[in-house]
Design a protein around this motif. Sequence first.
Motif, PDB file in Angstrom:
ATOM      1  N   LEU A 161       0.790  -1.230   0.000  1.00 44.03           N
ATOM      2  CA  LEU A 161       0.000   0.000   0.000  1.00 44.03           C
ATOM      3  C   LEU A 161       0.826   1.287   0.000  1.00 44.03           C
ATOM      4  N   ASP A 162       2.146   1.168  -0.129  1.00 46.30           N
ATOM      5  CA  ASP A 162       3.034   2.340  -0.146  1.00 46.30           C
ATOM      6  C   ASP A 162       2.948   3.179   1.127  1.00 46.30           C
ATOM      7  N   LEU A 163       2.602   2.558   2.250  1.00 50.48           N
ATOM      8  CA  LEU A 163       2.557   3.293   3.513  1.00 50.48           C
ATOM      9  C   LEU A 163       3.956   3.335   4.119  1.00 50.48           C
ATOM     10  N   THR A 164       4.322   4.482   4.671  1.00 55.02           N
ATOM     11  CA  THR A 164       5.635   4.647   5.272  1.00 55.02           C
ATOM     12  C   THR A 164       5.507   5.243   6.674  1.00 55.02           C
ATOM     13  N   PRO A 165       6.473   4.956   7.541  1.00 55.18           N
ATOM     14  CA  PRO A 165       6.426   5.518   8.893  1.00 55.18           C
ATOM     15  C   PRO A 165       6.487   7.038   8.882  1.00 55.18           C
ATOM     16  N   VAL A 166       5.609   7.646   9.690  1.00 57.12           N
ATOM     17  CA  VAL A 166       5.615   9.095   9.844  1.00 57.12           C
ATOM     18  C   VAL A 166       6.009   9.499  11.264  1.00 57.12           C
ATOM     19  N   ARG A 167       5.855   8.588  12.209  1.00 55.07           N
ATOM     20  CA  ARG A 167       6.331   8.820  13.576  1.00 55.07           C
ATOM     21  C   ARG A 167       6.389   7.496  14.312  1.00 55.07           C
ATOM     22  N   LYS A 168       7.203   7.485  15.367  1.00 53.22           N
ATOM     23  CA  LYS A 168       7.407   6.262  16.152  1.00 53.22           C
ATOM     24  C   LYS A 168       7.475   6.615  17.625  1.00 53.22           C
ATOM     25  N   LYS A 169       7.127   5.630  18.436  1.00 53.77           N
ATOM     26  CA  LYS A 169       7.260   5.767  19.890  1.00 53.77           C
ATOM     27  C   LYS A 169       7.678   4.407  20.411  1.00 53.77           C
ATOM     28  N   GLU A 170       8.651   4.399  21.306  1.00 49.02           N
ATOM     29  CA  GLU A 170       9.125   3.146  21.890  1.00 49.02           C
ATOM     30  C   GLU A 170       9.221   3.317  23.394  1.00 49.02           C
ATOM     31  N   ALA A 171       8.780   2.302  24.134  1.00 49.24           N
ATOM     32  CA  ALA A 171       8.871   2.331  25.590  1.00 49.24           C
ATOM     33  C   ALA A 171      10.342   2.318  25.997  1.00 49.24           C
ATOM     34  N   ASP A 172      10.659   3.044  27.043  1.00 46.84           N
ATOM     35  CA  ASP A 172      12.035   3.082  27.539  1.00 46.84           C
ATOM     36  C   ASP A 172      12.558   1.696  27.878  1.00 46.84           C
ATOM     37  N   ASP A 173      11.668   0.829  28.341  1.00 52.30           N
ATOM     38  CA  ASP A 173      12.083  -0.536  28.719  1.00 52.30           C
ATOM     39  C   ASP A 173      11.975  -1.523  27.560  1.00 52.30           C
ATOM     40  N   GLY A 174      11.606  -1.046  26.373  1.00 47.65           N
ATOM     41  CA  GLY A 174      11.514  -1.906  25.197  1.00 47.65           C
ATOM     42  C   GLY A 174      10.288  -2.796  25.159  1.00 47.65           C
ATOM     43  N   SER A 175       9.326  -2.551  26.034  1.00 48.84           N
ATOM     44  CA  SER A 175       8.149  -3.426  26.124  1.00 48.84           C
ATOM     45  C   SER A 175       7.148  -3.227  24.985  1.00 48.84           C
ATOM     46  N   PHE A 176       7.194  -2.083  24.311  1.00 47.55           N
ATOM     47  CA  PHE A 176       6.306  -1.877  23.172  1.00 47.55           C
ATOM     48  C   PHE A 176       6.933  -0.891  22.196  1.00 47.55           C
ATOM     49  N   LYS A 177       6.462  -0.983  20.942  1.00 47.58           N
ATOM     50  CA  LYS A 177       6.814  -0.023  19.899  1.00 47.58           C
ATOM     51  C   LYS A 177       5.538   0.339  19.167  1.00 47.58           C
ATOM     52  N   LEU A 178       5.386   1.607  18.874  1.00 45.76           N
ATOM     53  CA  LEU A 178       4.284   2.106  18.069  1.00 45.76           C
ATOM     54  C   LEU A 178       4.887   2.748  16.824  1.00 45.76           C
ATOM     55  N   VAL A 179       4.399   2.355  15.667  1.00 47.81           N
ATOM     56  CA  VAL A 179       4.836   2.983  14.426  1.00 47.81           C
ATOM     57  C   VAL A 179       3.579   3.434  13.692  1.00 47.81           C
ATOM     58  N   TYR A 180       3.521   4.717  13.385  1.00 45.49           N
ATOM     59  CA  TYR A 180       2.385   5.290  12.676  1.00 45.49           C
ATOM     60  C   TYR A 180       2.754   5.406  11.203  1.00 45.49           C
ATOM     61  N   LEU A 181       1.913   4.839  10.347  1.00 47.17           N
ATOM     62  CA  LEU A 181       2.141   4.853   8.912  1.00 47.17           C
ATOM     63  C   LEU A 181       1.229   5.867   8.245  1.00 47.17           C
ATOM     64  N   GLY A 182       1.757   6.546   7.237  1.00 45.93           N
ATOM     65  CA  GLY A 182       0.962   7.504   6.489  1.00 45.93           C
ATOM     66  C   GLY A 182       1.022   7.212   5.003  1.00 45.93           C
ATOM     67  N   ASP A 183       0.049   7.770   4.286  1.00 51.94           N
ATOM     68  CA  ASP A 183      -0.007   7.564   2.833  1.00 51.94           C
ATOM     69  C   ASP A 183       0.607   8.721   2.048  1.00 51.94           C
TER      70      ASP A 183
END
Length: 122
Positions: free
Chosen positions: A25-47
């Motif tokens: 779908l040609d989506l690419t990361p526009v922002r990211k957030k990662e927990a300091d302890d590495g327990s989760f990662k969030l990656v927001y994709l945009g068109d």
Amino acid sequence: MFTFHHFNFNVLDLERSLRFYKDALDLTPVRKKEADDGSFKLVYLGDGATGFQLELTWLRDRTEPYDLGEGEFHLAFSVPDLDAAHKRHAALGCICFENPAMGIYFIEDPDGYWVEIVPERK
């Protein structure tokens, strides 16, 4: 006034999902957030065209596939050339359902989420 911001899919293999959404779908990361302890990662994709984002959430301790219930929800994308998109998705082997009478089809991501592909309305 309320406006759409983002939608979330939880994923087991973040890198695999990022490749899928880029390839399909040609989506690419526009922002990211990662927990300091590495327990989760969030990656927001945009068109690159709208402000709407797809959030991919990866949880370190999650090892079992997510229960998607009856799969009666989906995200939808419009495309100006449905035939070209269909050929692309067929080559990727990700088409999971077609409805020629409605002029739409669905692709499935690595975690089992369905994404509807519809022709652009003019």
